[in-house]
Design an enzyme around this catalytic site. Sequence first.
Site, PDB file in Angstrom:
ATOM      1  N   ARG A   1     104.697 -45.873  24.226  1.00 25.75           N
ATOM      2  CA  ARG A   1     105.337 -44.804  23.480  1.00 25.75           C
ATOM      3  C   ARG A   1     106.669 -45.303  22.914  1.00 25.75           C
ATOM      4  O   ARG A   1     107.222 -46.307  23.369  1.00 25.75           O
ATOM      5  CB  ARG A   1     105.581 -43.594  24.378  1.00 25.75           C
ATOM      6  CG  ARG A   1     104.335 -42.823  24.765  1.00 25.75           C
ATOM      7  CD  ARG A   1     104.627 -41.736  25.787  1.00 25.75           C
ATOM      8  NE  ARG A   1     104.976 -42.279  27.086  1.00 25.75           N
ATOM      9  CZ  ARG A   1     105.316 -41.548  28.151  1.00 25.75           C
ATOM     10  NH1 ARG A   1     105.378 -40.231  28.036  1.00 25.75           N
ATOM     11  NH2 ARG A   1     105.605 -42.117  29.302  1.00 25.75           N
TER      12      ARG A   1
ATOM     13  N   LYS B   1     111.307 -43.511  28.422  1.00 22.53           N
ATOM     14  CA  LYS B   1     111.427 -43.651  29.873  1.00 22.53           C
ATOM     15  C   LYS B   1     112.840 -44.056  30.274  1.00 22.53           C
ATOM     16  O   LYS B   1     113.637 -44.522  29.475  1.00 22.53           O
ATOM     17  CB  LYS B   1     110.420 -44.674  30.395  1.00 22.53           C
ATOM     18  CG  LYS B   1     108.969 -44.236  30.245  1.00 22.53           C
ATOM     19  CD  LYS B   1     108.684 -42.923  30.971  1.00 22.53           C
ATOM     20  CE  LYS B   1     108.788 -43.071  32.489  1.00 22.53           C
ATOM     21  NZ  LYS B   1     108.550 -41.775  33.179  1.00 22.53           N
TER      22      LYS B   1
ATOM     23  N   TYR C   1     113.764 -39.401  29.285  1.00 22.51           N
ATOM     24  CA  TYR C   1     113.370 -38.959  30.622  1.00 22.51           C
ATOM     25  C   TYR C   1     114.146 -39.795  31.641  1.00 22.51           C
ATOM     26  O   TYR C   1     114.294 -41.009  31.477  1.00 22.51           O
ATOM     27  CB  TYR C   1     111.870 -39.175  30.850  1.00 22.51           C
ATOM     28  CG  TYR C   1     110.980 -38.193  30.123  1.00 22.51           C
ATOM     29  CD1 TYR C   1     110.989 -36.836  30.437  1.00 22.51           C
ATOM     30  CD2 TYR C   1     110.104 -38.633  29.131  1.00 22.51           C
ATOM     31  CE1 TYR C   1     110.169 -35.940  29.775  1.00 22.51           C
ATOM     32  CE2 TYR C   1     109.275 -37.741  28.465  1.00 22.51           C
ATOM     33  CZ  TYR C   1     109.316 -36.402  28.784  1.00 22.51           C
ATOM     34  OH  TYR C   1     108.505 -35.519  28.132  1.00 22.51           O
TER      35      TYR C   1
ATOM     36  N   HIS D   1     114.421 -38.512  35.553  1.00 23.98           N
ATOM     37  CA  HIS D   1     113.860 -38.273  36.891  1.00 23.98           C
ATOM     38  C   HIS D   1     114.741 -38.918  37.970  1.00 23.98           C
ATOM     39  O   HIS D   1     114.278 -39.708  38.795  1.00 23.98           O
ATOM     40  CB  HIS D   1     112.425 -38.802  36.971  1.00 23.98           C
ATOM     41  CG  HIS D   1     111.471 -38.126  36.030  1.00 23.98           C
ATOM     42  ND1 HIS D   1     111.078 -36.812  36.181  1.00 23.98           N
ATOM     43  CD2 HIS D   1     110.856 -38.574  34.897  1.00 23.98           C
ATOM     44  CE1 HIS D   1     110.254 -36.485  35.204  1.00 23.98           C
ATOM     45  NE2 HIS D   1     110.109 -37.525  34.407  1.00 23.98           N
TER      46      HIS D   1
ATOM     47  N   GLU E   1     113.594 -33.909  30.930  1.00 23.32           N
ATOM     48  CA  GLU E   1     112.886 -33.041  31.870  1.00 23.32           C
ATOM     49  C   GLU E   1     113.732 -31.898  32.406  1.00 23.32           C
ATOM     50  O   GLU E   1     113.200 -30.981  33.047  1.00 23.32           O
ATOM     51  CB  GLU E   1     112.320 -33.860  33.046  1.00 23.32           C
ATOM     52  CG  GLU E   1     113.348 -34.357  34.052  1.00 23.32           C
ATOM     53  CD  GLU E   1     113.978 -35.688  33.666  1.00 23.32           C
ATOM     54  OE1 GLU E   1     114.723 -36.247  34.490  1.00 23.32           O
ATOM     55  OE2 GLU E   1     113.723 -36.167  32.536  1.00 23.32           O
TER      56      GLU E   1
ATOM     57  N   ASP F   1     106.564 -39.515  39.935  1.00 20.41           N
ATOM     58  CA  ASP F   1     107.864 -39.835  39.353  1.00 20.41           C
ATOM     59  C   ASP F   1     108.992 -39.016  39.971  1.00 20.41           C
ATOM     60  O   ASP F   1     110.162 -39.281  39.715  1.00 20.41           O
ATOM     61  CB  ASP F   1     107.858 -39.673  37.822  1.00 20.41           C
ATOM     62  CG  ASP F   1     107.417 -38.298  37.360  1.00 20.41           C
ATOM     63  OD1 ASP F   1     107.239 -37.402  38.217  1.00 20.41           O
ATOM     64  OD2 ASP F   1     107.244 -38.105  36.140  1.00 20.41           O
TER      65      ASP F   1
END
Length: 361
Positions: A15, A73, A92, A94, A116, A268
Site C-alpha cells: 500500500r 503503517k 496508522y 497502534h 486508528e 496489531d
Amino acid sequence: MEIGVPKETKDQEYRVGLSPSSVRALTERGHHLFIETNAGTGAGFSNEDYRQAGASLVSTGAAWSQPLVVKVKEPLLPEYEYLQKGQLLFTYLHLAADRRLTEQLLNCGVTAIAYETVELPDKRLPLLAPMSIIAGRLAVQFGAHYLERQQGGRGVLLGGIPGVAPGKVVILGGGIVGTEAARIAIGMGAQVTILDISIDRLSYLESIFGSRVELLYSSPAHIEAAVPTADLLVGAVLVLASKAPVLVSRNLVQTMRPGSVIIDIAVDQGGCIETIRPTSHSHPTYVESGIVHCGVPNMPGAVPWTATQALNNSTLPYVLKLANFGMAALDKDSDLAKGLNVQNNRLIHPAVQQVFPDLVD
C-alpha cells in the site's frame, strides 16, 4: 505545504500513503508532493502516474524530510532516523502494542496523528473502518486457504457439499471486522457463530443476518463452548488505542482439533488469543499445539490496489485539512484532534496514556 510520502518498508506492504488521484487533489490546491520513487508500484501506481499528477519523485530521505509525512503503517526501526522534531506524521500507529515506537516518537519530538484514533462524535472510527472491512473479508479468505491440507490445515471445505457438513467459523467480536468476516463466511456456506459483549450490536447483527448466524453473548462460558468446535477461529476484538483483551487462553486453544486455523486480526493491538504472535506476509503462519496460527498485522497489504484507494477515500479530507492549516487543523476539526497521539515530546491520547502511565508527564 510540502508533503512527503515514503515507500512502505514493512514486509510485503505494497500500500502507499497517497494515490495519484489524491496527489492530484492536493497539487491542484497548491501543495507540493514528494513521493519516494517506486512507492506506489506495488499497488499498481507507476512513477509516471505520480509525475502526471504533479508530484516530484525523490529519494527516501527527501520524502521523509518534508514537514508533513503521510504513510500507511507505523515507522519501523530503520525509519526512526528520519523522524524529526516538529515534523507532522499521519499514519496508522497502534502504539499500545509498541512501546519502543512510542518512546521514539516521544524522544524525537515528532507530532504523530494516528489514523486508528481519529474518531467521530458517534464513536465511529472513519480511518480504521475501510481497512477493517478488508481485513474481515480477507480473514475468511485466508482461513479457507490455510484449512487446506497442503497448508497444514484439517482439509475442511468451509462450504461443505451436499451430504457433508460445512466447516464452522467462530468470530470473536461483532464490529466491522467480525461483521465482514461473517458476511464472507456465510457466502461460502460455512456455519457461523459471532460472540460480542454488546446486546445492541448482537440485535443489529440479527437484523442483517437473521438465522444464518448464531449470535451469542461473549461470556467466558460461551467462548469455552464455541472455540473447541471451530474449524476457523477469527479474533476481531477492538478496544480503542488499547491492547486487546485476551479472550482465548492457551489451554483453550489446546482443546481445538488439530489442523484448525486461528486468524487474529487484533494482533496489531496485542491479540485476543494467547497463542498468537505477529507474523508476516512472507511467513504468515506457524503451528502451535497442532493449530495453524496466522497473525499478519498488515493483512490488507495483500490487496494494495483496493486497499490504497479505500484508505485514501477516507484519509484525503483530513490530509487536505492538515496541508491547508497545519496544526491549526486540529482546532478546526475535533474528530481529527482525537487522532493526536504524541506532540511536543508528550503522550497525548488518553487510552495510550493508560497503557504507558510511566511515559506520561
